[in-house]
Design a protein around this motif. Structure first.
Motif, PDB file in Angstrom:
ATOM      1  N   PRO A  40      19.184  18.674  15.114  1.00 49.73           N
ATOM      2  CA  PRO A  40      18.037  19.355  15.726  1.00 49.73           C
ATOM      3  C   PRO A  40      18.341  20.784  16.170  1.00 49.73           C
ATOM      4  O   PRO A  40      17.448  21.633  16.161  1.00 49.73           O
ATOM      5  CB  PRO A  40      17.689  18.460  16.923  1.00 49.73           C
ATOM      6  CG  PRO A  40      18.874  17.582  17.141  1.00 49.73           C
ATOM      7  CD  PRO A  40      19.528  17.429  15.812  1.00 49.73           C
ATOM      8  N   CYS A  41      19.580  21.066  16.526  1.00 50.19           N
ATOM      9  CA  CYS A  41      19.931  22.428  16.938  1.00 50.19           C
ATOM     10  C   CYS A  41      19.771  23.404  15.774  1.00 50.19           C
ATOM     11  O   CYS A  41      19.634  24.610  15.979  1.00 50.19           O
ATOM     12  CB  CYS A  41      21.359  22.471  17.463  1.00 50.19           C
ATOM     13  SG  CYS A  41      21.740  21.111  18.581  1.00 50.19           S
ATOM     14  N   ASN A  42      19.841  22.881  14.564  1.00 49.37           N
ATOM     15  CA  ASN A  42      19.724  23.700  13.357  1.00 49.37           C
ATOM     16  C   ASN A  42      18.398  23.432  12.638  1.00 49.37           C
ATOM     17  O   ASN A  42      18.240  23.788  11.472  1.00 49.37           O
ATOM     18  CB  ASN A  42      20.890  23.398  12.399  1.00 49.37           C
ATOM     19  CG  ASN A  42      22.241  23.745  12.995  1.00 49.37           C
ATOM     20  OD1 ASN A  42      22.343  24.007  14.182  1.00 49.37           O
ATOM     21  ND2 ASN A  42      23.266  23.752  12.179  1.00 49.37           N
ATOM     22  N   GLU A  63      26.338  17.853  16.670  1.00 47.69           N
ATOM     23  CA  GLU A  63      27.051  17.390  17.856  1.00 47.69           C
ATOM     24  C   GLU A  63      26.395  16.160  18.478  1.00 47.69           C
ATOM     25  O   GLU A  63      27.076  15.289  19.029  1.00 47.69           O
ATOM     26  CB  GLU A  63      27.078  18.520  18.884  1.00 47.69           C
ATOM     27  CG  GLU A  63      28.157  18.413  19.905  1.00 47.69           C
ATOM     28  CD  GLU A  63      29.543  18.463  19.290  1.00 47.69           C
ATOM     29  OE1 GLU A  63      29.726  19.088  18.241  1.00 47.69           O
ATOM     30  OE2 GLU A  63      30.438  17.833  19.861  1.00 47.69           O
ATOM     31  N   ASN A  64      25.079  16.102  18.398  1.00 47.24           N
ATOM     32  CA  ASN A  64      24.397  15.071  19.180  1.00 47.24           C
ATOM     33  C   ASN A  64      24.032  13.825  18.387  1.00 47.24           C
ATOM     34  O   ASN A  64      23.310  12.966  18.886  1.00 47.24           O
ATOM     35  CB  ASN A  64      23.162  15.667  19.862  1.00 47.24           C
ATOM     36  CG  ASN A  64      22.373  16.541  18.926  1.00 47.24           C
ATOM     37  OD1 ASN A  64      22.027  16.115  17.832  1.00 47.24           O
ATOM     38  ND2 ASN A  64      22.117  17.772  19.329  1.00 47.24           N
ATOM     39  N   THR A  65      24.519  13.734  17.145  1.00 43.43           N
ATOM     40  CA  THR A  65      24.243  12.509  16.392  1.00 43.43           C
ATOM     41  C   THR A  65      25.503  11.869  15.801  1.00 43.43           C
ATOM     42  O   THR A  65      25.546  10.650  15.644  1.00 43.43           O
ATOM     43  CB  THR A  65      23.260  12.765  15.234  1.00 43.43           C
ATOM     44  OG1 THR A  65      23.727  13.874  14.474  1.00 43.43           O
ATOM     45  CG2 THR A  65      21.860  13.044  15.751  1.00 43.43           C
ATOM     46  N   GLY A 100      24.760  26.908  13.557  1.00 43.67           N
ATOM     47  CA  GLY A 100      24.236  26.872  14.917  1.00 43.67           C
ATOM     48  C   GLY A 100      24.978  25.883  15.779  1.00 43.67           C
ATOM     49  O   GLY A 100      25.770  26.264  16.634  1.00 43.67           O
ATOM     50  N   CYS A 101      24.727  24.599  15.561  1.00 43.86           N
ATOM     51  CA  CYS A 101      25.339  23.576  16.395  1.00 43.86           C
ATOM     52  C   CYS A 101      26.872  23.663  16.305  1.00 43.86           C
ATOM     53  O   CYS A 101      27.431  24.120  15.305  1.00 43.86           O
ATOM     54  CB  CYS A 101      24.838  22.196  15.975  1.00 43.86           C
ATOM     55  SG  CYS A 101      25.177  20.921  17.209  1.00 43.86           S
ATOM     56  N   ASP A 102      27.517  23.182  17.355  1.00 40.52           N
ATOM     57  CA  ASP A 102      28.940  23.460  17.613  1.00 40.52           C
ATOM     58  C   ASP A 102      29.848  23.523  16.392  1.00 40.52           C
ATOM     59  O   ASP A 102      30.531  24.510  16.164  1.00 40.52           O
ATOM     60  CB  ASP A 102      29.518  22.386  18.541  1.00 40.52           C
ATOM     61  CG  ASP A 102      28.822  22.328  19.887  1.00 40.52           C
ATOM     62  OD1 ASP A 102      27.730  22.901  20.038  1.00 40.52           O
ATOM     63  OD2 ASP A 102      29.379  21.695  20.795  1.00 40.52           O
ATOM     64  N   THR A 112      20.021  26.267  19.662  1.00 42.85           N
ATOM     65  CA  THR A 112      21.234  25.594  20.123  1.00 42.85           C
ATOM     66  C   THR A 112      21.250  25.552  21.651  1.00 42.85           C
ATOM     67  O   THR A 112      20.386  26.134  22.311  1.00 42.85           O
ATOM     68  CB  THR A 112      22.466  26.358  19.615  1.00 42.85           C
ATOM     69  OG1 THR A 112      22.331  27.746  19.960  1.00 42.85           O
ATOM     70  CG2 THR A 112      22.610  26.241  18.114  1.00 42.85           C
ATOM     71  N   CYS A 113      22.236  24.878  22.200  1.00 43.04           N
ATOM     72  CA  CYS A 113      22.356  24.768  23.652  1.00 43.04           C
ATOM     73  C   CYS A 113      22.289  26.160  24.296  1.00 43.04           C
ATOM     74  O   CYS A 113      22.909  27.106  23.812  1.00 43.04           O
ATOM     75  CB  CYS A 113      23.678  24.101  24.017  1.00 43.04           C
ATOM     76  SG  CYS A 113      23.739  22.359  23.585  1.00 43.04           S
ATOM     77  N   ASN A 114      21.533  26.232  25.396  1.00 44.30           N
ATOM     78  CA  ASN A 114      21.272  27.550  25.994  1.00 44.30           C
ATOM     79  C   ASN A 114      22.313  27.961  27.045  1.00 44.30           C
ATOM     80  O   ASN A 114      22.180  29.009  27.668  1.00 44.30           O
ATOM     81  CB  ASN A 114      19.867  27.593  26.584  1.00 44.30           C
ATOM     82  CG  ASN A 114      19.635  26.473  27.589  1.00 44.30           C
ATOM     83  OD1 ASN A 114      20.581  25.938  28.162  1.00 44.30           O
ATOM     84  ND2 ASN A 114      18.378  26.122  27.795  1.00 44.30           N
ATOM     85  N   THR A 141      29.682  25.231  23.520  1.00 42.97           N
ATOM     86  CA  THR A 141      30.470  25.531  22.324  1.00 42.97           C
ATOM     87  C   THR A 141      29.658  26.276  21.272  1.00 42.97           C
ATOM     88  O   THR A 141      30.181  27.166  20.593  1.00 42.97           O
ATOM     89  CB  THR A 141      31.055  24.236  21.750  1.00 42.97           C
ATOM     90  OG1 THR A 141      31.819  23.608  22.782  1.00 42.97           O
ATOM     91  CG2 THR A 141      31.952  24.514  20.571  1.00 42.97           C
ATOM     92  N   ALA A 142      28.374  25.957  21.128  1.00 37.47           N
ATOM     93  CA  ALA A 142      27.572  26.647  20.119  1.00 37.47           C
ATOM     94  C   ALA A 142      27.463  28.135  20.446  1.00 37.47           C
ATOM     95  O   ALA A 142      27.687  28.987  19.576  1.00 37.47           O
ATOM     96  CB  ALA A 142      26.188  26.019  20.033  1.00 37.47           C
ATOM     97  N   SER A 143      27.131  28.459  21.701  1.00 43.74           N
ATOM     98  CA  SER A 143      27.022  29.876  22.084  1.00 43.74           C
ATOM     99  C   SER A 143      28.387  30.549  22.035  1.00 43.74           C
ATOM    100  O   SER A 143      28.504  31.725  21.679  1.00 43.74           O
ATOM    101  CB  SER A 143      26.439  29.993  23.490  1.00 43.74           C
ATOM    102  OG  SER A 143      25.135  29.464  23.532  1.00 43.74           O
TER     103      SER A 143
HETATM  104 FE1  FES Z   1      23.942  21.287  19.133  1.00 47.90          FE
HETATM  105 FE2  FES Z   1      24.611  21.921  21.716  1.00 47.90          FE
HETATM  106  S1  FES Z   1      24.328  19.935  20.819  1.00 47.90           S
HETATM  107  S2  FES Z   1      24.221  23.205  20.032  1.00 47.90           S
END
Ligand code: FES
Length: 583
Positions: free
Chosen positions: A59-61, A92-94, A127-129, A200-202, A206-208
């Protein structure tokens, strides 16, 4: 400005597929023409692969296909042919047991995808980590010109008048429930506020962090890291990057030209200045290995030691990525480092020029978000690398996220043999633990978990939380989320599952931490430690090799955290050449 094929300085590798009148050329061109490409698109102009980590399960991407359209527009404008290519997307989240277990698989897939196909240059849509390091690692091992475009962070979350930082709020609220500060209903209501836009996480998770690392390394255009996912300027960045990669192909500006030692030094300092994730340590060590740069944990400690953390973002500070963008973004941080003599100004970027040219005129529009050095969050923001008989090959700690009072401490170990043992016992008020103890978690390293999961920031025991205590020293061979915080010692190497000293710590042992002296010491004699390790060697330990599948490949070839947890056989650059056609 678009180029005509006659202007190209050399025959491009895509012409090995599409050039000429041979049977093979007709085969390659003919099949691609079923997508409606006119003949003149095969006349020698570059083929740009847009390597897209879009997935409904990432979802982050999730917005990267729209961004890919903007990249395509830029590539077309510059006179090349954009072809979108889906690549492995380790969300990261799946992903279970942890996305980290698949970073190297993704990197391997990207490397082979690029080399095996007619790609002259690549735009890495990430995007995601893990998507950012994995694509950069794969591209680095081909040395095909590549540029990073990240998807950008989500907008700020808000809940009851407070900022809700991705991940950070999750950890905080889960502790608040155990402490009796909030209800489950509050937690569920806050869930709706955590992710209010694409991206991505705000937090500076790690993504940022990895988006910032890509920009600091020079692999993304200046300003890329902080633009929110839904801001129109994110789409402009994508289009400009599409234009830029075409010129990079013409100039043969390769990852190895950009990711030099000077660039890695810049990235390490930036990580300290932004209070970046400890995960950047393993990713940059692995990435450096792909371009043949001998980067070590000691470089992290040496280069980051005097860098003040000036970015006031969660989890170290108060704000979120949206405010970082409004304050001027990473160019302001780079300018600060340059003014302080902490930037290799001549490091080349994908722009084709030195990084200093990109940032020297950056202005800081909010000095509470990007602080002047005399109001830094911490004066020594880099990653502290700890050593001692408990971590002969090193362990890491992020000072900006830790409690100053715990930086020098001697405490009694409370040991959890693995994450299941921790989960089974941590909630029991009969557990013999208080806030002066040091929590020790074993068997969560690269081979032990497997995949070195983000469980190092173990939640505190409820009975300690109820006293209002919010931090304790925790030691493990795991990682922690970049959105997490606390006095957490991570990446202890060698890991317990391969017989590192962590494996033989016992509840009741005394452990000494002295961050200023970079010391992590298990207070037992050398003889006692040797005897325990010899005993451990005789036992059948946890890291029993799986007998098939990717799990076996991972177990057999993953290296330890202090060298980046890459696969031993993937280190280095194998170049862009393929030996022969298939027909
Ligand atoms: Fe994907 Fe944080 S879980 S960017």
């Amino acid at each position: 400005m678009a180029f005509t094929p006659a202007e190209w300085p050399r025959r491009l590798r895509s012409q090995e597929w599409y050039g000429g009148t041979s049977r093979d050329a007709i085969y390659h061109r003919g099949w691609l023409k079923n997508q409606g490409y006119p003949e003149d698109l095969f006349d020698g102009r570059p083929i740009i692969g847009i390597l897209n980590t879009w997935s409904d399960l990432s979802p982050c991407n999730g917005h990267l296909r729209e961004l890919a359209d903007k990249v395509k527009a830029g590539v077309w404008e510059a006179g090349a042919v954009p072809l979108e290519v889906p690549v492995f997307s380790a969300s990261e989240n799946t992903f279970r047991p942890t996305a980290m277990m698949y970073r190297n698989l993704a990197a391997m897939a990207v490397e082979e995808t690029m080399r095996a196909q007619p790609i002259d240059g690549a735009v890495l849509l990430v995007g995601c980590d893990k998507t950012t390091p994995s694509l950069m690692m794969g591209a680095a091992s081909t040395d095909i010109p590549s540029i990073v475009v990240t998807g950008g962070p989500m907008l700020n979350g808000w809940f009851r008048g407070e900022r809700v930082g991705s991940g950070t709020a999750l950890w905080q609220m889960s502790e608040d429930i155990k402490a009796g500060k909030i209800s489950q209903a509050d937690f569920l209501e806050a869930e709706q506020a955590m992710s209010r836009s694409s991206g991505t996480c705000n937090t500076m998770g790690t993504a940022s962090t990895m988006a910032s690392m890509a920009e600091a390394l020079g692999m993304a255009l200046s300003g890329n890291a902080a633009i929110p996912a839904v801001d129109s300027r994110r789409r402009v960045m994508a289009q400009l990057s599409g234009r830029r990669i075409v010129q990079m192909v013409k100039d043969d500006l390769k990852p190895s030209d950009v990711m030099t030692r000077a660039a890695f030094e810049n990235a390490i300092r930036v990580n300290g200045a932004i209070g970046g994730s400890t995960n950047a340590v393993v990713h940059l060590l692995a990435l450096a290995g792909r371009v043949g740069i001998d980067l070590t944990l000691d470089d992290w400690d040496r280069l980051g030691r005097d860098v003040p953390t000036i970015l006031n973002l969660m989890p170290s500070g108060e704000y979120l990525m949206e405010e970082f963008f409004y304050a001027g973004g990473l160019p302001v941080v780079l300018k600060h480092l340059g003014d302080a003599g902490m930037l290799n100004r001549d490091a080349l970027t994908v722009s084709g020029g030195p990084i200093w040219d990109e940032v020297k005129d950056a202005r800081n529009w909010n000095e509470d978000v990007i602080r002047p050095a005399d109001r830094a969050l911490t004066s020594n923001g880099g990653i502290a690398v700890l050593r001692g008989n408990l971590a002969p090959d090193g362990a890491v700690l992020k000072p900006s996220a830790a409690t100053p009072a715990l930086m020098k401490h001697r405490g009694r170990a409370v040991v959890f043999e693995d994450i299941d043992d921790y989960k089974a016992r941590i909630g029991d008020d009969a557990l013999d633990i208080d806030e002066t103890c040091i929590m020790v978690l074993k068997n969560c390293g690269p081979k032990g978990y497997p995949g070195m999961s983000e469980v190092g920031n173990m939640g505190l025991p409820p009975k300690v939380l109820r006293k209002g205590i919010t931090d304790m020293i925790r030691i493990s061979d795991a990682r922690m989320s970049g959105t997490a915080y606390g006095t957490v010692i991570l990446h202890t190497s060698p890991e317990a599952a391969v017989g590192g000293p962590l494996a033989v710590v016992r509840s009741g042992d005394m452990i000494e931490l002295d961050v200023a002296a970079r010391r992590l010491h298990l207070d037992i004699s050398d003889e006692e430690l040797g005897a325990r390790l010899a005993e451990w060697d005789k036992r059948e330990h946890r890291a029993v090799a799986p007998d098939s599948g990717y799990a076996k490949l991972f177990h057999d070839h993953v290296e330890q955290a202090h060298t980046g947890a890459d696969f031993d056989f993937l280190k280095g650059c194998r170049g862009r050449d393929v030996p022969r056609d298939s027909h």
